[in-house]
Design an enzyme around this catalytic site. Structure first.
Site, mmCIF file in Angstrom:
data_model
loop_
_atom_site.group_PDB
_atom_site.id
_atom_site.type_symbol
_atom_site.label_atom_id
_atom_site.label_comp_id
_atom_site.label_asym_id
_atom_site.label_seq_id
_atom_site.Cartn_x
_atom_site.Cartn_y
_atom_site.Cartn_z
ATOM 1 N N HIS B 87 0.848 -1.205 0.000
ATOM 2 C CA HIS B 87 0.000 0.000 0.000
ATOM 3 C C HIS B 87 0.881 1.253 0.000
ATOM 4 C CE1 HIS B 87 -2.936 3.029 1.318
ATOM 5 N NE2 HIS B 87 -2.144 3.316 2.337
ATOM 6 N N ASP B 116 6.321 21.107 -26.791
ATOM 7 C CA ASP B 116 6.310 19.759 -26.204
ATOM 8 C C ASP B 116 7.389 19.712 -25.140
ATOM 9 O OD1 ASP B 116 6.283 16.907 -25.735
ATOM 10 O OD2 ASP B 116 5.323 16.707 -27.695
ATOM 11 N N TRP B 152 7.202 -0.104 3.893
ATOM 12 C CA TRP B 152 7.745 0.562 2.696
ATOM 13 C C TRP B 152 9.122 1.158 2.983
ATOM 14 C CZ3 TRP B 152 8.958 5.612 0.952
ATOM 15 C CH2 TRP B 152 8.784 6.625 1.872
ATOM 16 N N SER B 180 12.521 5.605 -13.897
ATOM 17 C CA SER B 180 11.422 6.348 -14.506
ATOM 18 C C SER B 180 11.334 7.765 -13.941
ATOM 19 C CB SER B 180 10.118 5.587 -14.274
ATOM 20 O OG SER B 180 9.025 6.429 -14.477
ATOM 21 N N SER B 181 11.395 7.883 -12.602
ATOM 22 C CA SER B 181 11.296 9.219 -11.993
ATOM 23 C C SER B 181 12.457 10.102 -12.413
ATOM 24 C CB SER B 181 11.336 9.132 -10.475
ATOM 25 O OG SER B 181 10.309 8.357 -10.007
ATOM 26 N N HIS B 264 13.481 11.891 3.311
ATOM 27 C CA HIS B 264 12.902 13.167 3.666
ATOM 28 C C HIS B 264 12.704 14.097 2.487
ATOM 29 C CE1 HIS B 264 10.739 15.332 6.510
ATOM 30 N NE2 HIS B 264 11.169 16.404 5.898
ATOM 31 N N GLU B 266 12.146 13.117 -0.364
ATOM 32 C CA GLU B 266 11.040 12.460 -1.056
ATOM 33 C C GLU B 266 9.691 13.004 -0.573
ATOM 34 O OE1 GLU B 266 10.609 10.316 -3.442
ATOM 35 O OE2 GLU B 266 8.510 9.797 -3.088
ATOM 36 N N TYR B 268 9.070 15.946 0.367
ATOM 37 C CA TYR B 268 8.835 17.249 -0.265
ATOM 38 C C TYR B 268 8.606 17.108 -1.750
ATOM 39 C CZ TYR B 268 9.773 18.963 4.273
ATOM 40 O OH TYR B 268 9.681 19.180 5.612
ATOM 41 N N SER B 279 -1.244 27.425 -5.531
ATOM 42 C CA SER B 279 -0.918 28.814 -5.837
ATOM 43 C C SER B 279 -1.510 29.270 -7.170
ATOM 44 C CB SER B 279 0.601 29.012 -5.870
ATOM 45 O OG SER B 279 1.152 28.606 -4.655
ATOM 46 N N HIS B 313 15.343 13.118 11.870
ATOM 47 C CA HIS B 313 14.198 13.262 12.776
ATOM 48 C C HIS B 313 13.254 12.065 12.655
ATOM 49 C CE1 HIS B 313 11.959 15.751 9.493
ATOM 50 N NE2 HIS B 313 11.638 14.500 9.402
ATOM 51 N N HIS B 314 13.491 11.202 11.661
ATOM 52 C CA HIS B 314 12.713 9.968 11.576
ATOM 53 C C HIS B 314 13.283 8.889 12.487
ATOM 54 C CE1 HIS B 314 10.384 11.174 7.988
ATOM 55 N NE2 HIS B 314 11.444 11.896 7.728
ATOM 56 N N THR B 339 7.155 27.055 5.274
ATOM 57 C CA THR B 339 5.844 26.460 5.029
ATOM 58 C C THR B 339 4.753 27.401 5.519
ATOM 59 O OG1 THR B 339 6.941 24.381 5.511
ATOM 60 C CG2 THR B 339 4.572 24.306 5.208
ATOM 61 N N LYS B 342 4.027 30.207 3.136
ATOM 62 C CA LYS B 342 3.140 29.817 2.035
ATOM 63 C C LYS B 342 1.679 29.910 2.455
ATOM 64 C CE LYS B 342 6.097 26.997 -0.762
ATOM 65 N NZ LYS B 342 5.650 27.621 -1.998
ATOM 66 N N ARG B 461 1.910 1.643 15.240
ATOM 67 C CA ARG B 461 1.518 1.456 13.843
ATOM 68 C C ARG B 461 1.953 0.068 13.370
ATOM 69 N NH1 ARG B 461 5.894 4.989 10.388
ATOM 70 N NH2 ARG B 461 4.775 4.087 8.645
#
Lengths: 384, 537, 178
Positions: B87, B116, B152, B180-181, B264, B266, B268, B279, B313-314, B339, B342, B461
């Site tokens: 998931h 293009d 994951w 791909s990314s 991390h 990732e 963002y 925006s 921080h993770h 943040t 914004k 979790r």
């Protein structure tokens, strides 16, 4: 004015009575909304810090969302509001960069204080070595000759919905950790296989157990009681079935308990020695073996001995359980590196080991007819 | 510099021109297989992301069904772990990221006045390898022993020594997703650098283009690190290296450092384009220019830079020295400043505007409030001493679902409703879309808000079963989950109707207050746009 | 442009791997995870700080699959910073096959690892034992007088792993010839 004051008083009384309610309610309140306050000075500090952060966030949220909703209400086209023309203002933009920054500093100071208080490295009153393995905890008192495994005590049948679930469903163990109140207890935390995390919310202690490395944490518990927690790091299949239960006793009671345990463990060792000269009956071994198997082995190898294909090997018809006996005993005692198979030599007694080996060599149609005695296990364990 | 770029522009456009004539309008499946048109590829990406969203969502339904009551009812714990793992992987790499790439494909050329993408053949390839990555990943679930079951985040040694052999397939599929990314990101960067219309200076670029440019740089910086991490997992498991194995001098905590060094930024990657989208939508329906354009750009850039120094921080509970804990706590708290800027800018844009509440605006407003709630819990999580209590509980699950579902995914839905009429030339079914919005909004909060409570009360979790005190809230969470899942079928209905070109025709501008090059071209957007570049004043 | 970007990609892939040695360097500087040096330190006549005593505690563990008996002869020792001390560890291989062991140290609190200097340690090398063989393995160390004031107590843990499968050919030959 008077009216406002009265309503304020009522509100305050309501709030405080609610707080009293929250304190008297047990930790198993099904509608617990907030963080556990806990029973140590540190956990109290953590709780206060949590409430401070929460309050600041709520205040900022109310202001920002308030402005937004006012604007959504007043400045809508359907009310005929014409758009203004401004689209930047250095003053405002600087202000809302600097103000949050100041708020952050205001948050950071108490946070840093609590964190430094947690990193207290002074000598402890006692130490416990906490070792995680799939899916149980092992406790070893470093200052006493006492060590044991602590396993989930909830019955399989409750988990599979065959029996009604008990009050402490999934949060009960066969042998809880016992520690004294009012003393600095240090936990040295490590792991035998994957990463686990030892967590007791009431102590605000959560530390990862890393294989090959030690971590430490400490606590001073203020009130005697039973405190429950769980493994907090995904550690494989039965990660959800690996609770932590700690009983805090008054120091005198604790001393009594630990002396009693040391004596019991000594007695058990002597009993083991006595068993070496005896031969047990096949039927006794099979009966004990089945019980040991269901508690310790069935989680992976499954109650029917068929394992989980591709994950945990089957014991039914396996060459390990049907061929070479000493090799089978060796795997049971020492485990197998690089697999989930643990070293049961540390976890089970000689008679339990011999029983479970006999059981697996004769159950599910393995029918080797082999009988393994405690002395056979002892021989492999000690190289004789 | 500008002359050189202009020449390059002309060259590229010239090439494309030939291209278009060579492959003009092939029909049937080959049109989609061999297409190099940015609009076709954008559509492919978006449909792919939506299908993955439904598959990943179905897995979430399995998770919520098992957690509906305490006890094991539906799946065994091993399969439950596979569900949480796949998931997560599908939603991150299969739904959110491809959806943003799809939007970039559709919109970046139209917004900067390019005909293009700069590298159309690579564009085709970067899409068409994706389905194979996910076929491999989902296929591994059907092998004996099942697919990946280590979360994951695939922490070693659970993913190395203690995993089953399907890990090789997992590693292979993550490699393909990464390639791909990276190709997608390179394409976006090259397009934005070289193909802007004359007069489109950096500080005139639409914010969606800006946020995607910064995202693309993040992608090429960290996706290779992820590739490195999975490669090390592969060699540790199958080729006897010991990067993460203490016995050979490695360290399992090192894995977490490498993973979160990717992980991390990732996070963002999945939220910066959302900032861009919001925006665009807020000014349109406020009929007022975006407040603080320049500070938006600087805030995005500083969030991106800060994202490289907060990864630990993770992992506060892994046992770091107190100095490191303090550093990562302060750095993480700092992120809330840009943040916050914004959010304040969006509110200031609405202030004294002339607002209407069409479906894209509804989603955008929900985004601002709910994403901010996710931001608040993020700030609370940054505080190390309290994080010891929150870490690996449902509080964290609530936090990142607020940021990713009501953040990233709501912004994608807002974007689809906002630009869909431009793509199809017809207004979507507004009644259905409003049903979709309100059903999603209510159910998503029923789904994720109580997770804060059970998390604070101590529910870890990634567990298939829980103690009785969590039973009541989990029942509500599951009901919210099923309702949110069903609500997405309304979205499916809207999209099917739109793809059949049903609905009222729209004019070129579509929305009254819309600004930007993409609204200057006809609706529906023709197959080829800006063959001659527009001039931006 | 494309080439530049691809170079960044390749560079970052390399950087992912470079994080491995970088992390070790980082650990050495900051003491993350309590890793100690795996090479011998040289004891230079350091001034012994008699005014302070530090308690060093030794913990021994064997990893899954490792049948050896492994015990610290001295479980706890009080030392003055700067003073050279030797402690011994007892090992016995009860198995019926020769086994090569490797001990992995870990110190807690991690910062203390930076100040624990080992001049001689069994953990620097692979340790082979024949079937039934036993041995006393020495570890000689001193605590750096620079040890922060607030640390007066630390734990050194050794986890013993069975590395027979990863041993080099020469080690294996040496084993069989003994």
């Amino acid at each position: 004015m008077k009216k406002t004051l009265t309503s304020l008083t009522i509100l305050l009384t309501m709030l405080s009575s609610h707080a009293v309610l929250a304190e008297t309610a047990s930790s198993k309140d099904p509608y617990q909304l907030n963080l556990t306050k806990g029973v140590t000075d540190i956990s109290q500090q953590v709780y206060d810090l949590h409430m401070l952060m929460f309050t600041i966030c709520v205040v900022i949220g109310v202001i920002v969302f308030g402005v937004m909703f006012i604007s959504m209400f007043l400045h809508r086209k359907s009310k005929g509001h014409k758009p203004a023309n401004f689209h930047e203002s250095v003053k405002v933009e600087v202000a809302w960069t600097v103000v949050p920054f100041i708020i952050l500093i205001f948050m950071a100071v108490p946070a840093a204080k609590t964190l430094i208080a947690m990193e207290d490295t002074t000598a402890p009153d006692m130490s416990v070595l906490v070792t995680g393995s799939q899916w149980k905890w092992h406790y070893k008192y470093m200052d006493h000759d006492v060590e044991y495994y602590s396993l989930l005590a909830t019955q399989r049948e409750q988990i599979n919905n065959k029996f009604a679930k008990g009050e402490n469903y999934l949060l009960e163990v066969d042998r809880p950790l016992v520690i004294p109140t009012g003393q600095k207890v240090r936990f040295l935390i490590t792991s035998d296989d994957v990463i686990h995390s030892w967590w007791v919310p009431d102590f605000a202690v959560k530390k990862d157990a890393n294989p090959g490395f030690i971590n430490e944490a400490w606590t001073v518990v203020n009130e005697p009681g039973v405190y429950r927690g769980q493994c907090a790091e995904l550690c494989g299949k039965d990660h959800g079935y690996m609770p932590v239960v700690v009983i805090a006793k008054e120091p005198a009671e604790f001393e009594q308990w630990v002396a009693q345990q040391a004596a019991l463990q000594q007695q058990a060792r002597e009993e083991e020695q006595r068993l070496l000269s005896m031969n047990m009956e096949m039927s006794d071994l099979m009966a004990t073996g089945e019980r040991v198997y269901q508690t310790n082995c069935a989680a992976c190898h499954m109650p029917n001995g068929e394992g989980l294909p591709g994950v945990f090997p089957a014991l039914k018809g396996s060459p390990i359980t049907t061929a070479d006996k000493p090799a089978h005993i060796d795997i049971l005692i020492n485990g197998r590196t690089g697999t989930a198979m643990q070293a049961f030599g540390k976890q089970l007694s000689l008679s339990e080991l011999s029983a479970v080996i006999t059981y697996t060599r004769n159950a599910w149609g393995n029918n080797t007819g082999d009988v393994v005695q405690p002395k056979d296990v002892y021989a492999v364990m000690n190289g004789q | 510099m500008s002359t050189a770029t202009d020449t390059a522009n002309e060259d590229l456009q010239h090439d494309h021109h030939d291209d278009h004539h060579a492959h003009h309008a092939p029909s049937g499946i080959t049109r989609w297989l061999f297409t190099t048109n940015h609009k076709d590829i954008g559509t492919l990406y978006l449909w792919f992301a939506f299908i993955m969203f439904l598959i990943g969502g179905a897995m979430a339904m399995v998770i919520r069904a098992e957690l509906f009551q305490p006890g094991l009812q539906i799946v065994d714990p091993n399969f439950f772990n596979q569900m949480t793992t796949v998931h997560g992987l599908i939603m991150v790499f299969g739904a959110v990221m491809p959806a943003f790439t799809g939007l970039a494909n559709w919109l970046v050329p139209m917004m900067i006045g390019a005909p293009d993408m700069a590298l159309p053949r690579m564009n085709n390839w970067s899409f068409w390898i994706l389905p194979f990555a996910f076929l491999i990943l989902i296929g591994s679930l059907f092998l004996p022993g099942g697919g990946p079951n280590f979360g994951w985040t695939f922490y070693a040694p659970l993913s190395t020594t203690y995993s089953n052999d399907s890990t090789a397939l997992f590693v292979f599929s993550v490699h393909i997703m990464g390639i791909s990314s990276i190709m997608g990101a390179i394409n976006v960067i090259v397009t934005i650098f070289n193909m802007r219309a004359p007069g489109m200076t950096w500080m005139k670029m639409p914010l969606f283009v800006w946020t995607w440019l910064i995202t693309a740089f993040l992608l090429i910086a960290v996706m290779p690190v992820l590739a490195g991490a999975v490669t090390m997992v592969l060699t540790d498991k199958f080729f006897g290296t010991s990067f993460f194995d203490a016995a050979g001098g490695g360290d399992p905590v090192l894995f977490q450092h490498i993973f979160w060094f990717f992980g991390h930024p990732e996070v963002y990657i999945m939220i910066l384009p959302a900032f861009g989208i919001i925006s665009h939508i807020i000014p349109t329906f406020s009929r007022k220019k975006l407040f603080g354009y320049a500070s938006m750009v600087y805030a995005t850039a500083s969030i991106a830079l800060l994202s490289f120094i907060v990864w630990a921080h993770h992992m506060f509970t892994t046992g770091m020295p107190v100095g490191a804990e303090l550093f990562f706590m302060f750095a993480t708290m700092l992120i809330s400043v840009p943040t916050g800027v914004k959010v304040f800018n969006w509110v200031a844009t609405m202030w004294r505007g002339s607002m209407t509440f069409e479906v894209p605006m509804l989603f955008a407003l929900a985004f601002i409030i709910l994403f901010t709630i996710g931001g608040f819990s993020g700030l609370m999580l940054a505080i190390t001493p309290v994080d010891f209590q929150y870490h690996d509980t449902y509080f964290v699950v609530a936090h990142f679902h607020y940021v990713l579902v009501t953040g990233a995914i709501f912004s994608i839905m807002a974007a689809v409703y906002y630009w869909l009429p431009k793509w199809t030339g017809k207004m979507f079914d507004v009644t259905l879309a409003k049903w979709h919005f309100w059903c999603s909004l209510i159910s998503v909060n029923l789904l994720f808000f109580p997770m804060h409570f059970v998390g604070l009360a101590g529910m870890p979790r990634r567990i298939p079963d829980y103690s009785l005190q969590f039973a009541d809230f989990n029942k509500w969470i599951s009901i919210g989950g099923f309702a949110f899942g069903l609500s997405q079928l309304i979205f499916l209905a809207v999209l099917i109707k739109a793809s059949r070109k049903q609905g009222e025709p729209v004019d070129d501008r579509v929305w009254e207050g819309a600004e930007g090059l993409e609204w200057e071209i006809p609706s529906p957007a023709p197959y080829h746009t800006f063959d001659t570049p527009p001039v931006v004043k | 442009m494309v080439i530049k970007l691809v170079t960044i990609v390749v560079g970052m892939f390399g950087f992912g791997f470079a994080l491995v040695p970088l992390y070790d360097v980082f650990c050495e500087i900051t003491g993350i995870n309590g890793k100690t040096d795996n090479t011998a330190a040289v004891y230079e006549s350091v001034i012994v700080d008699d005014s302070r005593t530090v308690t060093v505690e030794f913990l021994t563990r064997t990893h899954t699959g490792m049948p050896w008996k492994f015990e610290a002869q001295t479980q706890r020792i009080e030392v003055h910073p700067g003073e050279l001390n030797t402690v011994e560890f007892y090992v016995r291989n009860p198995a019926s096959r020769p086994i090569i062991g490797q001990a992995i140290p870990s110190v807690s609190p991690g910062t203390a690892a930076l100040y624990l200097n080992k001049t001689e340690c069994f953990c620097f090398n692979h340790q082979p034992l024949q079937a039934g063989e036993e041995a006393l393995m020495p570890m000689q160390f001193y605590v750096d007088p620079q040890l922060p004031e607030d640390i007066s107590f630390f734990t050194v843990q050794y986890t013993l792993f069975d590395v027979t499968a990863n041993a080099t050919e020469t080690e294996k030959i040496a084993m069989t010839q003994r």
